[in-house]
Design a protein around this motif. Structure first.
Motif, mmCIF file in Angstrom:
data_model
loop_
_atom_site.group_PDB
_atom_site.id
_atom_site.type_symbol
_atom_site.label_atom_id
_atom_site.label_comp_id
_atom_site.label_asym_id
_atom_site.label_seq_id
_atom_site.Cartn_x
_atom_site.Cartn_y
_atom_site.Cartn_z
ATOM 1 N N SER A 52 0.749 -1.090 0.007
ATOM 2 C CA SER A 52 0.087 0.040 -0.123
ATOM 3 C C SER A 52 0.975 1.647 -0.258
ATOM 4 C CB SER A 52 -0.962 -0.062 1.245
ATOM 5 O OG SER A 52 -1.559 1.425 1.115
ATOM 6 N N ALA A 55 0.429 7.546 -3.989
ATOM 7 C CA ALA A 55 0.962 8.066 -5.264
ATOM 8 C C ALA A 55 1.591 8.761 -5.521
ATOM 9 C CB ALA A 55 -0.141 8.676 -6.082
ATOM 10 N N TRP A 62 -3.215 4.494 -1.858
ATOM 11 C CA TRP A 62 -3.232 2.588 -3.136
ATOM 12 C C TRP A 62 -2.482 1.213 -3.209
ATOM 13 C CZ3 TRP A 62 -6.686 5.528 -6.148
ATOM 14 C CH2 TRP A 62 -6.635 7.015 -6.541
ATOM 15 N N TYR A 64 -0.771 -0.766 -4.651
ATOM 16 C CA TYR A 64 0.412 -1.448 -5.560
ATOM 17 C C TYR A 64 1.120 -2.564 -5.566
ATOM 18 C CZ TYR A 64 0.484 3.009 -6.243
ATOM 19 O OH TYR A 64 -0.138 4.729 -6.358
ATOM 20 N N ARG A 78 6.606 0.364 -10.187
ATOM 21 C CA ARG A 78 5.134 -0.521 -9.853
ATOM 22 C C ARG A 78 4.193 -0.147 -10.772
ATOM 23 N NH1 ARG A 78 3.319 4.470 -5.670
ATOM 24 N NH2 ARG A 78 3.699 6.516 -6.845
ATOM 25 N N ARG A 79 2.874 -1.179 -10.333
ATOM 26 C CA ARG A 79 1.505 -0.472 -11.393
ATOM 27 C C ARG A 79 0.626 -0.581 -10.097
ATOM 28 N NH1 ARG A 79 2.543 -3.543 -15.989
ATOM 29 N NH2 ARG A 79 4.423 -2.966 -16.813
ATOM 30 N N ARG A 80 0.017 0.711 -10.459
ATOM 31 C CA ARG A 80 -1.240 0.614 -9.107
ATOM 32 C C ARG A 80 -3.011 -0.591 -9.346
ATOM 33 N NH1 ARG A 80 -4.361 5.534 -9.102
ATOM 34 N NH2 ARG A 80 -2.827 6.787 -8.435
ATOM 35 N N ASN A 84 -9.007 3.043 -5.248
ATOM 36 C CA ASN A 84 -9.382 2.432 -3.900
ATOM 37 C C ASN A 84 -10.826 2.813 -3.329
ATOM 38 O OD1 ASN A 84 -9.133 5.832 -3.525
ATOM 39 N ND2 ASN A 84 -7.460 5.354 -2.598
#
Length: 218
Positions: A52, A55, A62, A64, A78-80, A84
């Motif tokens: 978590s 951004a 969020w 990740y 990183r990718r979300r 949320n």
């Protein structure tokens, strides 16, 4: 932070290895970002790190994920994983006027399926609960479109136990049972006075976890 054992004995001394970079520029490691609740898991022969994070500089949490080059380095940006605030129950206080909050992802695998169980709403509130993401068959864990979010919580408060969240999973000594461990609030008022609980869980005919809410054991 990544720690490295000094020997093959897991109870021996550990030493600092490296600060794990969780920002958007792994090549240069500039502008690292706030991150908590990291967990490592392996899927389809690859190692992943889920957590978590923020951004940017704002306190907005969020989920990740990133692939790992080795136990102390992420491979690629990183990718979300998801929004949320898809559902009101993910928001702080279950209020449409409050922000969404996702944290504490934990991987759970069963019969070739991968789930990410996450905590949401405010950890200091009695509305804290668990949601679930499911990876589609053959999906890529790094592709947000390959994850489906359950429309309802998979574990939430009752009249006698509230503020449940931040779980992990284990098995019974004989490997015949799966258990969920989680914490819950000691009182209804806001705050972080909590106790740890554990209880066995089962699987639905569809192969999804059924955590229940009636057998909590202190």
């Amino acid at each position: 932070v990544v720690l490295e054992s000094s020997s093959a004995d897991p109870q021996a001394a550990f030493r600092f290895k490296m600060e794990l970079y969780t920002g958007d520029f792994p090549e240069t490691r500039r502008t690292n970002r706030w991150a908590i609740d990291g967990t490592v898991f392996e899927w389809a022969g690859a190692r992943y790190f889920a957590w978590s994070g923020w951004a940017d500089h704002r306190d907005e949490q969020w989920l990740y994920i990133a692939a790992m080059e080795n136990p102390w380095t992420l491979r690629g940006p990183r990718r979300r994983l998801c929004a949320n605030d898809d559902y009101v129950w993910e928001r702080v206080g279950e209020s449409a006027k409050q922000r969404g909050l996702n944290e504490a992802p934990q991987a759970l695998m069963h019969e070739g399926r991968l789930f990410l169980i996450y905590s949401c709403s405010g950890s200091w509130q009695r509305t804290y609960k668990l949601g679930m993401l499911t990876l589609r068959a053959g999906g890529d864990p790094l592709n947000a479109k390959d994850w489906t979010k359950s429309p309802t919580p998979v574990f939430q408060s009752t009249e006698t136990l509230f503020g449940v969240g931040h779980c992990s999973f284990t098995t019974s000594p004989d490997l015949r049972e799966r258990w969920i461990l989680f914490h819950a609030k000691k009182e209804r008022s806001e705050g972080w006075r909590r106790s740890i609980f554990a209880q066995p869980f089962e699987w639905s005919p569809k192969g999804e976890p059924l955590f229940g809410n009636e057998k909590q054991l202190p």
